[in-house]
Motif scaffolding. Structure first.
Motif, PDB file in Angstrom:
ATOM      1  N   GLU A 185       1.018  -3.773   9.064  1.00 54.71           N
ATOM      2  CA  GLU A 185       1.125  -3.488   7.643  1.00 54.71           C
ATOM      3  C   GLU A 185       2.336  -2.594   7.425  1.00 54.71           C
ATOM      4  OE1 GLU A 185      -2.518  -1.491   6.577  1.00 54.71           O
ATOM      5  OE2 GLU A 185      -1.906   0.376   7.520  1.00 54.71           O
ATOM      6  N   LEU A 186       2.802  -2.547   6.193  1.00 57.19           N
ATOM      7  CA  LEU A 186       3.952  -1.736   5.835  1.00 57.19           C
ATOM      8  C   LEU A 186       3.594  -0.266   5.942  1.00 57.19           C
ATOM      9  CD1 LEU A 186       6.677  -2.781   4.826  1.00 57.19           C
ATOM     10  CD2 LEU A 186       5.897  -2.339   2.494  1.00 57.19           C
ATOM     11  N   LYS A 187       4.489   0.525   6.549  1.00 51.65           N
ATOM     12  CA  LYS A 187       4.171   1.938   6.696  1.00 51.65           C
ATOM     13  C   LYS A 187       4.897   2.792   5.667  1.00 51.65           C
ATOM     14  CE  LYS A 187       3.488   5.476  10.160  1.00 51.65           C
ATOM     15  NZ  LYS A 187       4.244   6.136  11.224  1.00 51.65           N
ATOM     16  N   GLU A 188       6.080   2.335   5.250  1.00 48.61           N
ATOM     17  CA  GLU A 188       6.892   3.134   4.327  1.00 48.61           C
ATOM     18  C   GLU A 188       6.104   3.452   3.060  1.00 48.61           C
ATOM     19  OE1 GLU A 188      10.273   0.625   3.505  1.00 48.61           O
ATOM     20  OE2 GLU A 188       9.055  -0.726   2.326  1.00 48.61           O
ATOM     21  N   ASP A 189       6.235   4.654   2.635  1.00 47.71           N
ATOM     22  CA  ASP A 189       5.565   5.225   1.445  1.00 47.71           C
ATOM     23  C   ASP A 189       4.152   4.692   1.160  1.00 47.71           C
ATOM     24  OD1 ASP A 189       8.099   3.521  -0.312  1.00 47.71           O
ATOM     25  OD2 ASP A 189       6.022   2.835  -0.302  1.00 47.71           O
ATOM     26  N   THR A 190       3.397   4.378   2.201  1.00 51.49           N
ATOM     27  CA  THR A 190       1.990   4.080   1.947  1.00 51.49           C
ATOM     28  C   THR A 190       1.184   5.349   2.204  1.00 51.49           C
ATOM     29  OG1 THR A 190       1.786   3.272   4.213  1.00 51.49           O
ATOM     30  CG2 THR A 190       1.981   1.604   2.489  1.00 51.49           C
ATOM     31  N   VAL A 191       0.135   5.533   1.438  1.00 51.59           N
ATOM     32  CA  VAL A 191      -0.742   6.682   1.626  1.00 51.59           C
ATOM     33  C   VAL A 191      -1.447   6.494   2.962  1.00 51.59           C
ATOM     34  CG1 VAL A 191      -2.623   7.995   0.567  1.00 51.59           C
ATOM     35  CG2 VAL A 191      -1.131   6.553  -0.857  1.00 51.59           C
ATOM     36  N   PRO A 192      -1.547   7.573   3.770  1.00 47.93           N
ATOM     37  CA  PRO A 192      -2.280   7.414   5.038  1.00 47.93           C
ATOM     38  C   PRO A 192      -3.686   6.888   4.755  1.00 47.93           C
ATOM     39  CG  PRO A 192      -1.286   9.600   4.877  1.00 47.93           C
ATOM     40  CD  PRO A 192      -1.097   8.939   3.549  1.00 47.93           C
ATOM     41  N   HIS A 193      -4.072   5.861   5.497  1.00 50.90           N
ATOM     42  CA  HIS A 193      -5.407   5.310   5.285  1.00 50.90           C
ATOM     43  C   HIS A 193      -5.957   4.764   6.585  1.00 50.90           C
ATOM     44  CE1 HIS A 193      -2.838   1.709   4.744  1.00 50.90           C
ATOM     45  NE2 HIS A 193      -3.823   1.115   5.388  1.00 50.90           N
ATOM     46  N   GLN A 194      -7.235   4.533   6.599  1.00 48.67           N
ATOM     47  CA  GLN A 194      -7.927   4.028   7.775  1.00 48.67           C
ATOM     48  C   GLN A 194      -8.632   2.723   7.418  1.00 48.67           C
ATOM     49  OE1 GLN A 194      -7.106   5.629  10.357  1.00 48.67           O
ATOM     50  NE2 GLN A 194      -6.363   7.521   9.442  1.00 48.67           N
ATOM     51  N   HIS A 195      -9.277   2.113   8.411  1.00 51.15           N
ATOM     52  CA  HIS A 195      -9.856   0.786   8.182  1.00 51.15           C
ATOM     53  C   HIS A 195     -11.299   0.677   8.655  1.00 51.15           C
ATOM     54  CE1 HIS A 195      -5.477   0.209   8.474  1.00 51.15           C
ATOM     55  NE2 HIS A 195      -5.664  -0.622   7.484  1.00 51.15           N
ATOM     56  N   ILE A 196     -12.083  -0.056   7.867  1.00 47.59           N
ATOM     57  CA  ILE A 196     -13.424  -0.472   8.293  1.00 47.59           C
ATOM     58  C   ILE A 196     -13.336  -1.973   8.527  1.00 47.59           C
ATOM     59  CG2 ILE A 196     -15.883  -0.530   7.748  1.00 47.59           C
ATOM     60  CD1 ILE A 196     -15.446   1.585   5.681  1.00 47.59           C
ATOM     61  N   ILE A 197     -13.763  -2.445   9.690  1.00 44.04           N
ATOM     62  CA  ILE A 197     -13.577  -3.846  10.055  1.00 44.04           C
ATOM     63  C   ILE A 197     -14.925  -4.517  10.282  1.00 44.04           C
ATOM     64  CG2 ILE A 197     -12.514  -5.421  11.746  1.00 44.04           C
ATOM     65  CD1 ILE A 197     -11.164  -2.060  12.012  1.00 44.04           C
ATOM     66  N   CYS A 198     -15.112  -5.669   9.657  1.00 40.54           N
ATOM     67  CA  CYS A 198     -16.338  -6.442   9.874  1.00 40.54           C
ATOM     68  C   CYS A 198     -16.191  -7.231  11.165  1.00 40.54           C
ATOM     69  CB  CYS A 198     -16.606  -7.376   8.700  1.00 40.54           C
ATOM     70  SG  CYS A 198     -18.051  -8.414   8.981  1.00 40.54           S
ATOM     71  N   VAL A 199     -17.125  -7.050  12.097  1.00 36.27           N
ATOM     72  CA  VAL A 199     -17.026  -7.706  13.401  1.00 36.27           C
ATOM     73  C   VAL A 199     -17.386  -9.190  13.312  1.00 36.27           C
ATOM     74  CG1 VAL A 199     -17.436  -5.617  14.772  1.00 36.27           C
ATOM     75  CG2 VAL A 199     -19.378  -7.013  14.035  1.00 36.27           C
ATOM     76  N   ALA A 200     -18.013  -9.594  12.192  1.00 38.59           N
ATOM     77  CA  ALA A 200     -18.411 -11.003  12.071  1.00 38.59           C
ATOM     78  C   ALA A 200     -17.334 -11.846  11.395  1.00 38.59           C
ATOM     79  CB  ALA A 200     -19.723 -11.097  11.289  1.00 38.59           C
ATOM     80  N   CYS A 201     -16.726 -11.349  10.302  1.00 38.49           N
ATOM     81  CA  CYS A 201     -15.755 -12.183   9.572  1.00 38.49           C
ATOM     82  C   CYS A 201     -14.362 -11.565   9.555  1.00 38.49           C
ATOM     83  CB  CYS A 201     -16.232 -12.433   8.143  1.00 38.49           C
ATOM     84  SG  CYS A 201     -16.122 -10.982   7.077  1.00 38.49           S
ATOM     85  N   ASN A 202     -14.179 -10.423  10.210  1.00 38.17           N
ATOM     86  CA  ASN A 202     -12.885  -9.734  10.305  1.00 38.17           C
ATOM     87  C   ASN A 202     -12.362  -9.175   8.980  1.00 38.17           C
ATOM     88  OD1 ASN A 202     -12.781 -10.232  13.025  1.00 38.17           O
ATOM     89  ND2 ASN A 202     -11.587 -12.114  12.802  1.00 38.17           N
TER      90      ASN A 202
END
Ligand SMILES: [Zn+2]
Ligand SMILES: [Zn+2]
Length: 169
Positions: A91-108
């Motif tokens: 994903e683009l890193k420039e001027d994006t707000v720091p964020h994290q991810h929740i990932i569904c293990v069944a449908c991604n």
């Protein structure tokens, strides 16, 4: 897609990279532009990006796409994400707000969230080990609401399909 050849010449990101001696080819600009044009919260794998490049008439190979993604990540322009699906997402890193991810293990499916506490924790832990922290990634794996519902429904079906004796406890 916007024309990558002229529009980004004055782009400060590219200017600073050129100053640091990096060659920014039209192809690299095209790739960054594809990420910029993505709807918010979207991530691309190398294969998906390669598909988009080919669609837009580029003859770039998958191997070059991989290399360019690695390079743009090492320059801090893209963020490399490992969602444990056997391949990386970017994903683009420039001027994006720091964020994290929740990932569904069944449908991604991936959901982004911001948490100031996690960003601070990453910085602090890095400092404690004398690291200059570039990025801190925190991942939560689970079942998304849709897959949770489907899992419950299939549980219910198999429950119904069992012999009556087994259902009565
Ligand atoms: Zn993200
Ligand atoms: Zn899901």
């Amino acid at each position: 897609m916007t024309d990558p050849t002229e529009s980004n010449i004055a782009d400060p990101v590219f200017q600073s990279l050129r100053k640091r001696g990096h060659r920014i080819t039209a192809q690299r600009e095209t790739i960054l532009q594809i990420f910029r044009d993505l709807p918010h919260g979207n991530h691309l794998s190398a294969e998906e990006l390669h598909g988009k490049l080919v669609q837009s008439g580029s003859h770039v190979s998958l191997a070059t796409t991989y290399r360019t993604l690695k390079l743009l990540s090492s320059l801090g322009l893209l963020r490399e994400l490992d969602f444990a699906e056997g391949h990386k997402h970017y994903e683009l890193k420039e001027d994006t707000v720091p964020h994290q991810h929740i990932i569904c293990v069944a449908c991604n499916a991936t959901v982004e969230f911001e948490d100031h506490f996690l960003e601070e924790a990453g910085q602090k832990i890095g400092l404690r080990h004398n690291f200059e922290v570039i990025d801190a990634q925190f991942k939560i794996f689970g079942l998304c609401p849709d897959c949770k519902r489907k899992a419950r429904e299939s549980d219910f079906v198999s429950e119904q399909g069992r012999p009556a004796k087994m259902r009565i406890k």
